[in-house]
Design a protein around this motif. Structure first.
Motif, PDB file in Angstrom:
ATOM      1  N   ASN A 212       0.828  -1.220   0.000  1.00 17.34           N
ATOM      2  CA  ASN A 212       0.000   0.000   0.000  1.00 17.34           C
ATOM      3  C   ASN A 212       0.855   1.259   0.000  1.00 17.34           C
ATOM      4  O   ASN A 212       1.020   1.875  -1.055  1.00 17.34           O
ATOM      5  N   VAL A 213       1.379   1.704   1.140  1.00 13.66           N
ATOM      6  CA  VAL A 213       2.277   2.865   1.140  1.00 13.66           C
ATOM      7  C   VAL A 213       3.460   2.625   2.069  1.00 13.66           C
ATOM      8  O   VAL A 213       3.348   1.943   3.086  1.00 13.66           O
ATOM      9  N   TRP A 214       4.599   3.185   1.682  1.00 13.73           N
ATOM     10  CA  TRP A 214       5.738   3.238   2.583  1.00 13.73           C
ATOM     11  C   TRP A 214       5.352   4.034   3.824  1.00 13.73           C
ATOM     12  O   TRP A 214       4.533   4.958   3.744  1.00 13.73           O
ATOM     13  N   GLU A 215       5.985   3.716   4.952  1.00 12.37           N
ATOM     14  CA  GLU A 215       5.702   4.424   6.193  1.00 12.37           C
ATOM     15  C   GLU A 215       6.996   4.962   6.801  1.00 12.37           C
ATOM     16  O   GLU A 215       7.972   4.227   6.977  1.00 12.37           O
ATOM     17  N   TRP A 216       6.981   6.253   7.108  1.00 14.60           N
ATOM     18  CA  TRP A 216       8.130   6.885   7.755  1.00 14.60           C
ATOM     19  C   TRP A 216       8.334   6.329   9.160  1.00 14.60           C
ATOM     20  O   TRP A 216       7.368   6.080   9.892  1.00 14.60           O
ATOM     21  N   CYS A 217       9.589   6.182   9.547  1.00 15.72           N
ATOM     22  CA  CYS A 217       9.956   5.892  10.931  1.00 15.72           C
ATOM     23  C   CYS A 217      10.782   7.056  11.478  1.00 15.72           C
ATOM     24  O   CYS A 217      11.256   7.910  10.723  1.00 15.72           O
ATOM     25  N   ALA A 218      10.991   7.069  12.783  1.00 14.41           N
ATOM     26  CA  ALA A 218      11.680   8.190  13.419  1.00 14.41           C
ATOM     27  C   ALA A 218      13.167   8.224  13.111  1.00 14.41           C
ATOM     28  O   ALA A 218      13.777   9.293  13.055  1.00 14.41           O
ATOM     29  N   ASP A 219      13.788   7.065  12.872  1.00 18.61           N
ATOM     30  CA  ASP A 219      15.240   6.928  12.849  1.00 18.61           C
ATOM     31  C   ASP A 219      15.919   7.545  11.627  1.00 18.61           C
ATOM     32  O   ASP A 219      15.391   7.500  10.519  1.00 18.61           O
ATOM     33  N   TRP A 220      17.131   8.043  11.843  1.00 11.86           N
ATOM     34  CA  TRP A 220      18.046   8.263  10.736  1.00 11.86           C
ATOM     35  C   TRP A 220      18.444   6.906  10.168  1.00 11.86           C
ATOM     36  O   TRP A 220      18.518   5.914  10.895  1.00 11.86           O
ATOM     37  N   PHE A 221      18.720   6.872   8.872  1.00 11.68           N
ATOM     38  CA  PHE A 221      19.090   5.611   8.226  1.00 11.68           C
ATOM     39  C   PHE A 221      20.601   5.449   8.117  1.00 11.68           C
ATOM     40  O   PHE A 221      21.321   6.399   7.803  1.00 11.68           O
ATOM     41  N   SER A 222      21.066   4.232   8.354  1.00  9.02           N
ATOM     42  CA  SER A 222      22.442   3.847   8.051  1.00  9.02           C
ATOM     43  C   SER A 222      22.444   2.367   7.704  1.00  9.02           C
ATOM     44  O   SER A 222      21.762   1.579   8.370  1.00  9.02           O
ATOM     45  N   PRO A 223      23.204   1.943   6.687  1.00 11.43           N
ATOM     46  CA  PRO A 223      23.302   0.514   6.379  1.00 11.43           C
ATOM     47  C   PRO A 223      24.062  -0.264   7.448  1.00 11.43           C
ATOM     48  O   PRO A 223      24.053  -1.491   7.450  1.00 11.43           O
ATOM     49  N   HIS A 224      24.693   0.457   8.377  1.00 11.67           N
ATOM     50  CA  HIS A 224      25.490  -0.188   9.427  1.00 11.67           C
ATOM     51  C   HIS A 224      24.767  -0.253  10.760  1.00 11.67           C
ATOM     52  O   HIS A 224      25.336  -0.717  11.749  1.00 11.67           O
ATOM     53  N   THR A 225      23.517   0.195  10.800  1.00 13.06           N
ATOM     54  CA  THR A 225      22.780   0.306  12.059  1.00 13.06           C
ATOM     55  C   THR A 225      22.799  -0.992  12.857  1.00 13.06           C
ATOM     56  O   THR A 225      23.044  -0.988  14.066  1.00 13.06           O
ATOM     57  N   TYR A 226      22.536  -2.114  12.217  1.00 12.02           N
ATOM     58  CA  TYR A 226      22.365  -3.368  12.952  1.00 12.02           C
ATOM     59  C   TYR A 226      23.669  -3.874  13.568  1.00 12.02           C
ATOM     60  O   TYR A 226      23.641  -4.701  14.477  1.00 12.02           O
ATOM     61  N   ARG A 227      24.788  -3.398  13.080  1.00 10.32           N
ATOM     62  CA  ARG A 227      26.070  -3.807  13.650  1.00 10.32           C
ATOM     63  C   ARG A 227      26.467  -2.926  14.834  1.00 10.32           C
ATOM     64  O   ARG A 227      27.426  -3.236  15.547  1.00 10.32           O
ATOM     65  N   GLU A 228      25.729  -1.844  15.030  1.00 10.19           N
ATOM     66  CA  GLU A 228      26.143  -0.862  16.032  1.00 10.19           C
ATOM     67  C   GLU A 228      25.085  -0.539  17.082  1.00 10.19           C
ATOM     68  O   GLU A 228      25.405   0.046  18.122  1.00 10.19           O
ATOM     69  N   SER A 229      23.822  -0.889  16.836  1.00 12.11           N
ATOM     70  CA  SER A 229      22.737  -0.425  17.704  1.00 12.11           C
ATOM     71  C   SER A 229      22.675  -1.219  19.003  1.00 12.11           C
ATOM     72  O   SER A 229      23.029  -2.395  19.044  1.00 12.11           O
ATOM     73  N   PRO A 230      22.206  -0.583  20.077  1.00 11.28           N
ATOM     74  CA  PRO A 230      22.050  -1.285  21.352  1.00 11.28           C
ATOM     75  C   PRO A 230      20.915  -2.293  21.281  1.00 11.28           C
ATOM     76  O   PRO A 230      20.044  -2.208  20.409  1.00 11.28           O
ATOM     77  N   ALA A 231      20.909  -3.230  22.202  1.00 15.71           N
ATOM     78  CA  ALA A 231      19.901  -4.295  22.197  1.00 15.71           C
ATOM     79  C   ALA A 231      18.563  -3.823  22.756  1.00 15.71           C
ATOM     80  O   ALA A 231      17.524  -4.387  22.423  1.00 15.71           O
TER      81      ALA A 231
END
Length: 285
Positions: A212-231
């Motif tokens: 249907n439609v893309w939905e905005w999220c609050a976060d800034w985007f980075s392709p490396h997020t999952y390697r650096e984000s807290p649990a």
């Protein structure tokens, strides 16, 4: 539980990311990692044209697309004078920059939302979505909250209902069928947006979290997020150029945009708008 259009979600632990290795490398869907979230609320549907119209009437708000004077419209959906087409997007000629396209006129100057009160509002930028959320006393969901919610309680699946795209041969979402970008067979019933409660909700009672439609999220985007984000309760990078979008849209097709999976990620700049981009709101207890 649903309260004033929102579903109360208990939070908890889940595996975030693509367990099938099907995502695009530059989107950064890996590694799959464990995330723990506090309880939160999420709108049962994307924000509708009717709801956004109430916001605009109450505040006089002018969207980014209206201020810029144009927005991106899919070429087969365009309605208006050809003189209103300002440009096409290099490398993606199916997108037209159209003078006067905005949330009120989603396909161009010759269109309106008069009979689409219950369709998702589109041509809203991240900035616009933020403004609406502030007015409503809510906020945009974090990317982690969005994926947890979209999964509907089914761990590690491709889609909110499981791994099969068309269970029992039925289309459970609004995406592209046929040859993209020239011929859509519309087997799901829609060329562009569908009303927000067209398909069945997921296990959390949330409607159309994919397609249907893309939905905005609050976060800034980075392709490396999952390697650096807290649990615990990740909120994305501290800075960036573009904001996260989730869920795919009516234009997604596996030949070029296999992003209607719950793990799929994409992004756009905060002032950008298009005819397939909307949002839904979240809240904290």
């Amino acid at each position: 539980m649903s309260t004033r259009g929102q579903v109360a979600l208990p939070g908890g632990r889940f595996a975030m990311g693509d367990p099938f290795g099907e995502g695009y490398v530059d989107d950064g869907e890996h590694p799959v990692h464990e995330v723990t979230l506090a309880p939160f609320g999420l709108d049962a549907t994307a924000v509708t044209n009717a709801a956004f119209a109430t916001f605009v009437k109450d505040t006089g708000y002018v969207t980014d697309a209206e201020r810029w004077g144009s927005s991106a419209v899919f070429h087969l959906a365009f309605h208006g004078d050809r003189a209103d087409i300002l440009t096409s997007v290099e490398g993606a000629g199916w997108w037209l920059g159209v003078r006067g396209a905005c949330w009120r006129r989603p396909e161009g100057p010759g269109s309106s939302v008069g009979d689409r009160a219950n369709h998702p509002v589109v041509h809203v930028s991240w900035n616009d979505a933020q403004a609406y959320c502030a007015w409503a006393g809510k906020r945009l969901p974090t990317e982690a909250e969005w994926e947890y919610a979209a999964r509907g309680g089914i761990e590690g699946a491709r889609f909110p209902w499981g791994d099969e795209l068309r269970p029992r041969g039925r289309w459970p979402l609004n995406i592209w069928q046929g040859r993209f970008p020239t011929h859509n067979t519309e087997e799901d019933g829609y060329l562009t947006t569908a009303p927000v409660k067209t398909f069945r909700p997921n296990g959390h009672g949330l409607w159309q979290m994919v397609g249907n439609v893309w939905e905005w999220c609050a976060d800034w985007f980075s392709p490396h997020t999952y390697r650096e984000s807290p649990a615990a309760d990740p909120v994305g990078p501290a800075e960036g150029v573009s904001r996260v979008m989730r869920g795919g849209s009516y234009l997604c097709h596996d030949s070029y945009c296999y992003r209607y999976r719950v793990a799929a990620r994409s992004s756009n700049t905060p002032e950008s708008s298009s005819g397939n981009l909307g949002f839904r709101c979240a809240s904290s207890p």
